[in-house]
Design a protein around this motif. Structure first.
Motif, PDB file in Angstrom:
ATOM      1  N   THR A  51       0.832  -1.209   0.000  1.00 34.88           N
ATOM      2  CA  THR A  51       0.000   0.000   0.000  1.00 34.88           C
ATOM      3  C   THR A  51       0.867   1.259   0.000  1.00 34.88           C
ATOM      4  OG1 THR A  51      -0.091  -0.082   2.421  1.00 34.88           O
ATOM      5  CG2 THR A  51      -1.930  -1.088   1.208  1.00 34.88           C
ATOM      6  N   VAL A  52       2.064   1.147   0.591  1.00 36.76           N
ATOM      7  CA  VAL A  52       2.984   2.285   0.678  1.00 36.76           C
ATOM      8  C   VAL A  52       4.014   2.136  -0.443  1.00 36.76           C
ATOM      9  CG1 VAL A  52       4.674   3.496   2.091  1.00 36.76           C
ATOM     10  CG2 VAL A  52       2.627   2.506   3.159  1.00 36.76           C
ATOM     11  N   LYS A  53       4.132   3.158  -1.270  1.00 40.95           N
ATOM     12  CA  LYS A  53       5.001   3.080  -2.441  1.00 40.95           C
ATOM     13  C   LYS A  53       5.858   4.340  -2.547  1.00 40.95           C
ATOM     14  CE  LYS A  53       1.608   0.167  -4.750  1.00 40.95           C
ATOM     15  NZ  LYS A  53       0.700  -0.034  -5.911  1.00 40.95           N
ATOM     16  N   GLY A  54       6.900   4.254  -3.362  1.00 38.97           N
ATOM     17  CA  GLY A  54       7.803   5.382  -3.536  1.00 38.97           C
ATOM     18  C   GLY A  54       9.106   5.185  -2.780  1.00 38.97           C
ATOM     19  N   SER A  55       9.848   6.250  -2.649  1.00 39.76           N
ATOM     20  CA  SER A  55      11.174   6.179  -2.040  1.00 39.76           C
ATOM     21  C   SER A  55      11.097   5.777  -0.574  1.00 39.76           C
ATOM     22  CB  SER A  55      11.874   7.538  -2.151  1.00 39.76           C
ATOM     23  OG  SER A  55      12.054   7.887  -3.503  1.00 39.76           O
ATOM     24  N   CYS A  56      12.034   4.935  -0.164  1.00 41.06           N
ATOM     25  CA  CYS A  56      12.103   4.505   1.239  1.00 41.06           C
ATOM     26  C   CYS A  56      13.013   5.448   2.018  1.00 41.06           C
ATOM     27  CB  CYS A  56      12.631   3.076   1.323  1.00 41.06           C
ATOM     28  SG  CYS A  56      12.811   2.462   3.030  1.00 41.06           S
ATOM     29  N   TYR A  57      12.571   5.843   3.171  1.00 44.28           N
ATOM     30  CA  TYR A  57      13.326   6.766   4.024  1.00 44.28           C
ATOM     31  C   TYR A  57      14.691   6.217   4.405  1.00 44.28           C
ATOM     32  CZ  TYR A  57      14.674   9.159   8.345  1.00 44.28           C
ATOM     33  OH  TYR A  57      15.371   9.815   9.313  1.00 44.28           O
ATOM     34  N   HIS A  58      14.794   4.903   4.581  1.00 48.34           N
ATOM     35  CA  HIS A  58      16.057   4.329   5.048  1.00 48.34           C
ATOM     36  C   HIS A  58      17.169   4.427   4.002  1.00 48.34           C
ATOM     37  CE1 HIS A  58      13.522   1.862   8.086  1.00 48.34           C
ATOM     38  NE2 HIS A  58      13.920   3.013   8.608  1.00 48.34           N
ATOM     39  N   ASP A  59      16.818   4.411   2.729  1.00 47.37           N
ATOM     40  CA  ASP A  59      17.767   4.706   1.641  1.00 47.37           C
ATOM     41  C   ASP A  59      19.009   3.835   1.668  1.00 47.37           C
ATOM     42  OD1 ASP A  59      18.564   6.121  -0.657  1.00 47.37           O
ATOM     43  OD2 ASP A  59      19.738   7.549   0.528  1.00 47.37           O
ATOM     44  N   CYS A  60      18.854   2.536   1.959  1.00 50.08           N
ATOM     45  CA  CYS A  60      20.015   1.635   1.973  1.00 50.08           C
ATOM     46  C   CYS A  60      20.638   1.580   0.581  1.00 50.08           C
ATOM     47  CB  CYS A  60      19.594   0.250   2.422  1.00 50.08           C
ATOM     48  SG  CYS A  60      18.922   0.227   4.097  1.00 50.08           S
ATOM     49  N   SER A  61      21.952   1.571   0.519  1.00 50.79           N
ATOM     50  CA  SER A  61      22.639   1.678  -0.772  1.00 50.79           C
ATOM     51  C   SER A  61      22.385   0.479  -1.676  1.00 50.79           C
ATOM     52  CB  SER A  61      24.146   1.834  -0.540  1.00 50.79           C
ATOM     53  OG  SER A  61      24.695   0.650   0.017  1.00 50.79           O
ATOM     54  N   TYR A  62      22.088  -0.677  -1.085  1.00 51.83           N
ATOM     55  CA  TYR A  62      21.927  -1.896  -1.864  1.00 51.83           C
ATOM     56  C   TYR A  62      20.476  -2.204  -2.236  1.00 51.83           C
ATOM     57  CZ  TYR A  62      20.592  -3.591   2.755  1.00 51.83           C
ATOM     58  OH  TYR A  62      19.975  -3.736   3.971  1.00 51.83           O
ATOM     59  N   CYS A  63      19.536  -1.364  -1.880  1.00 54.08           N
ATOM     60  CA  CYS A  63      18.111  -1.665  -2.019  1.00 54.08           C
ATOM     61  C   CYS A  63      17.754  -2.059  -3.459  1.00 54.08           C
ATOM     62  CB  CYS A  63      17.270  -0.470  -1.587  1.00 54.08           C
ATOM     63  SG  CYS A  63      15.489  -0.783  -1.668  1.00 54.08           S
ATOM     64  N   TYR A  64      17.131  -3.229  -3.600  1.00 55.15           N
ATOM     65  CA  TYR A  64      16.792  -3.727  -4.936  1.00 55.15           C
ATOM     66  C   TYR A  64      15.725  -2.887  -5.611  1.00 55.15           C
ATOM     67  CZ  TYR A  64      12.354  -5.777  -3.330  1.00 55.15           C
ATOM     68  OH  TYR A  64      11.086  -5.951  -2.846  1.00 55.15           O
ATOM     69  N   ALA A 119       8.884   2.804   8.658  1.00 60.60           N
ATOM     70  CA  ALA A 119       9.890   3.865   8.729  1.00 60.60           C
ATOM     71  C   ALA A 119       9.281   5.097   9.385  1.00 60.60           C
ATOM     72  CB  ALA A 119      10.400   4.200   7.333  1.00 60.60           C
ATOM     73  N   SER A 120      10.119   5.935   9.943  1.00 59.28           N
ATOM     74  CA  SER A 120       9.622   7.054  10.762  1.00 59.28           C
ATOM     75  C   SER A 120       8.843   8.094   9.970  1.00 59.28           C
ATOM     76  CB  SER A 120      10.794   7.724  11.484  1.00 59.28           C
ATOM     77  OG  SER A 120      11.737   8.214  10.554  1.00 59.28           O
ATOM     78  N   ASP A 121       8.985   8.112   8.636  1.00 65.48           N
ATOM     79  CA  ASP A 121       8.282   9.124   7.853  1.00 65.48           C
ATOM     80  C   ASP A 121       6.926   8.651   7.347  1.00 65.48           C
ATOM     81  OD1 ASP A 121       9.290   7.284   6.000  1.00 65.48           O
ATOM     82  OD2 ASP A 121       9.476   8.799   4.420  1.00 65.48           O
ATOM     83  N   LYS A 172      13.131  -2.403   9.350  1.00 69.47           N
ATOM     84  CA  LYS A 172      14.376  -2.079  10.032  1.00 69.47           C
ATOM     85  C   LYS A 172      14.119  -1.122  11.190  1.00 69.47           C
ATOM     86  CE  LYS A 172      17.257  -2.898   6.037  1.00 69.47           C
ATOM     87  NZ  LYS A 172      18.063  -2.322   4.952  1.00 69.47           N
ATOM     88  N   ASN A 173      12.846  -0.879  11.457  1.00 70.43           N
ATOM     89  CA  ASN A 173      12.460   0.005  12.554  1.00 70.43           C
ATOM     90  C   ASN A 173      11.432  -0.712  13.434  1.00 70.43           C
ATOM     91  OD1 ASN A 173      12.370   2.345  14.105  1.00 70.43           O
ATOM     92  ND2 ASN A 173      10.812   3.314  12.822  1.00 70.43           N
ATOM     93  N   PRO A 174      11.788  -1.883  14.000  1.00 72.94           N
ATOM     94  CA  PRO A 174      10.805  -2.650  14.779  1.00 72.94           C
ATOM     95  C   PRO A 174      10.330  -1.944  16.039  1.00 72.94           C
ATOM     96  CG  PRO A 174      13.001  -3.604  15.008  1.00 72.94           C
ATOM     97  CD  PRO A 174      13.091  -2.579  13.914  1.00 72.94           C
ATOM     98  N   GLY A 175      11.060  -0.938  16.478  1.00 72.49           N
ATOM     99  CA  GLY A 175      10.595  -0.172  17.630  1.00 72.49           C
ATOM    100  C   GLY A 175       9.258   0.488  17.354  1.00 72.49           C
ATOM    101  N   ARG A 176       9.021   0.888  16.111  1.00 70.67           N
ATOM    102  CA  ARG A 176       7.742   1.494  15.757  1.00 70.67           C
ATOM    103  C   ARG A 176       6.687   0.423  15.502  1.00 70.67           C
ATOM    104  NH1 ARG A 176       5.766   5.404  10.858  1.00 70.67           N
ATOM    105  NH2 ARG A 176       4.165   6.473  12.065  1.00 70.67           N
ATOM    106  N   ILE A 178      26.314   2.550   3.916  1.00 71.57           N
ATOM    107  CA  ILE A 178      25.486   1.503   3.312  1.00 71.57           C
ATOM    108  C   ILE A 178      24.075   1.530   3.894  1.00 71.57           C
ATOM    109  CG2 ILE A 178      25.198  -1.000   3.049  1.00 71.57           C
ATOM    110  CD1 ILE A 178      28.269  -1.236   3.195  1.00 71.57           C
ATOM    111  N   MET A 179      23.973   1.625   5.214  1.00 69.41           N
ATOM    112  CA  MET A 179      22.672   1.561   5.890  1.00 69.41           C
ATOM    113  C   MET A 179      21.991   2.923   5.958  1.00 69.41           C
ATOM    114  SD  MET A 179      23.804  -0.998   8.977  1.00 69.41           S
ATOM    115  CE  MET A 179      24.543  -2.600   8.640  1.00 69.41           C
ATOM    116  N   ASN A 180      22.738   3.983   5.755  1.00 67.23           N
ATOM    117  CA  ASN A 180      22.204   5.345   5.697  1.00 67.23           C
ATOM    118  C   ASN A 180      21.276   5.671   6.869  1.00 67.23           C
ATOM    119  OD1 ASN A 180      23.575   6.449   3.437  1.00 67.23           O
ATOM    120  ND2 ASN A 180      22.346   5.140   2.094  1.00 67.23           N
ATOM    121  N   ASN A 181      19.958   5.834   6.630  1.00 69.42           N
ATOM    122  CA  ASN A 181      19.047   6.302   7.679  1.00 69.42           C
ATOM    123  C   ASN A 181      18.442   5.178   8.522  1.00 69.42           C
ATOM    124  OD1 ASN A 181      19.341   8.999   6.756  1.00 69.42           O
ATOM    125  ND2 ASN A 181      17.799   8.643   5.179  1.00 69.42           N
ATOM    126  N   SER A 182      18.885   3.956   8.325  1.00 70.32           N
ATOM    127  CA  SER A 182      18.346   2.836   9.105  1.00 70.32           C
ATOM    128  C   SER A 182      18.838   2.897  10.548  1.00 70.32           C
ATOM    129  CB  SER A 182      18.801   1.504   8.500  1.00 70.32           C
ATOM    130  OG  SER A 182      18.424   1.406   7.151  1.00 70.32           O
TER     131      SER A 182
END
Length: 221
Positions: free
Chosen positions: A20-33, A70-72, A97-101, A126-130
Motif C-alpha cells: 500500500t505504501v510506495k515510492g522512495s524509502c526513508y532508510h535509503d540503503c545503498s543496496y536496495c533492490y 519507517a519514521s516518515d 528495520k524500525n521494529p521499535g515502531r 550503506i545503511m544510511n538512515n536505518s
C-alpha cells in the motif's frame, strides 16, 4: 487490484506480496533492490490497493517494496493497511528495520515479524538512515510475536557479536542471503559464513536464500 505472486529472490515460504505504501524509502540503503526500478518518487499511499482481495490461506509479505514502519510513514497509512489485512484469513509477514515502531501497532493474529540485521556493525554509508543493528535487535526483544531475522545482504561482521545479537531476538527462523546487485559491499569469506550458519543452527532454523550460493559455493583458495 490483484495480489502479486511472490517470485525472484523473495522468501520461498511467502506466496504473495502486497504494497500500500510506495515510492522512495526513508532508510535509503545503498543496496536496495527497489532502486533498480527507478522508484524515486515521493513516498505515497496507494488508495487503490485497499480494493485488493487478499483471499484466504495465503502467506503475504506486506510492504515488500518499502519499509512501512519507517519514521516518515503516516500512522494512518499503517493502520489502514492493517485493518484491510484483518478482513481476510491469511498469514502475514511484516518486515522492518524500525521494529521499535512496529511494536506500537496491533497486528493481525496470524502475523510473523522480521527485521534485517546485515551485520553487528553499523555501516553508515550503506545503511544510511536505518537504525543501527543493535537497536533493531533490542526492539525485537520487546515484541511478543513469532519472529524471523534476515541477514541480507550479509556484510562483514564480528562472529560472537553477531551471533549474540541474533540470539537476543529469539527468532524461530533466520534467513541468510547475499548481495544480488553487484554493489561491491564488504562481504565475509565463505568459511566465515559457513561457521556462522553452524552457530545459528544451534538455537534456530537457518534458511539459505538462493543468492547466498555465490559466497558459500566458492572453492576455497
Amino acid at each position: 487490484m490483484a495480489l502479486n505472486v511472490s517470485k525472484g529472490n523473495m522468501y520461498g515460504f511467502v506466496s504473495h506480496t502486497w504494497n500500500t505504501v510506495k515510492g522512495s524509502c526513508y532508510h535509503d540503503c545503498s543496496y536496495c533492490y527497489v532502486k533498480r526500478w527507478g522508484n524515486l518518487n515521493p513516498v505515497r499511499f496507494d488508495e487503490k490497493e485497499l480494493r485488493t482481495k487478499l483471499g484466504n490461506g495465503n502467506f503475504i509479505f506486506v510492504g515488500s517494496s518499502n519499509d512501512m514502519f519507517a519514521s516518515d510513514i503516516s500512522r494512518e497509512w499503517i493502520q489502514r493497511t492493517i485493518d484491510h489485512c484483518n478482513s481476510f484469513d491469511n498469514q502475514y509477514l511484516f518486515q522492518t528495520k524500525n521494529p521499535g515502531r512496529l511494536s506500537k501497532f496491533e497486528l493481525p493474529q496470524n502475523s510473523v515479524i522480521c527485521t534485517t540485521i546485515e551485520s553487528n556493525r553499523f555501516y553508515p554509508e550503506i545503511m544510511n538512515n536505518s537504525p543501527e543493528p543493535s537497536l533493531r535487535a533490542e526492539a525485537m526483544l520487546r515484541i511478543d510475536l513469532p519472529k524471523y531475522v534476515t541477514i541480507e545482504p550479509i556484510l562483514e561482521f564480528d562472529m560472537e557479536e553477531l551471533v549474540e545479537l541474533i540470539k537476543s531476538c529469539n527468532p524461530i527462523q533466520v534467513n541468510i542471503g547475499a548481495d544480488s546487485g553487484n554493489h561491491k559491499l564488504p562481504e565475509p569469506s565463505r568459511e566465515k559464513v559457513l561457521l556462522l550458519i553452524d552457530k545459528l543452527n544451534k538455537f534456530t532454523s537457518v534458511k539459505q536464500k538462493r543468492n547466498l550460493k555465490r559466497i558459500v559455493n566458492k572453492i576455497p583458495d
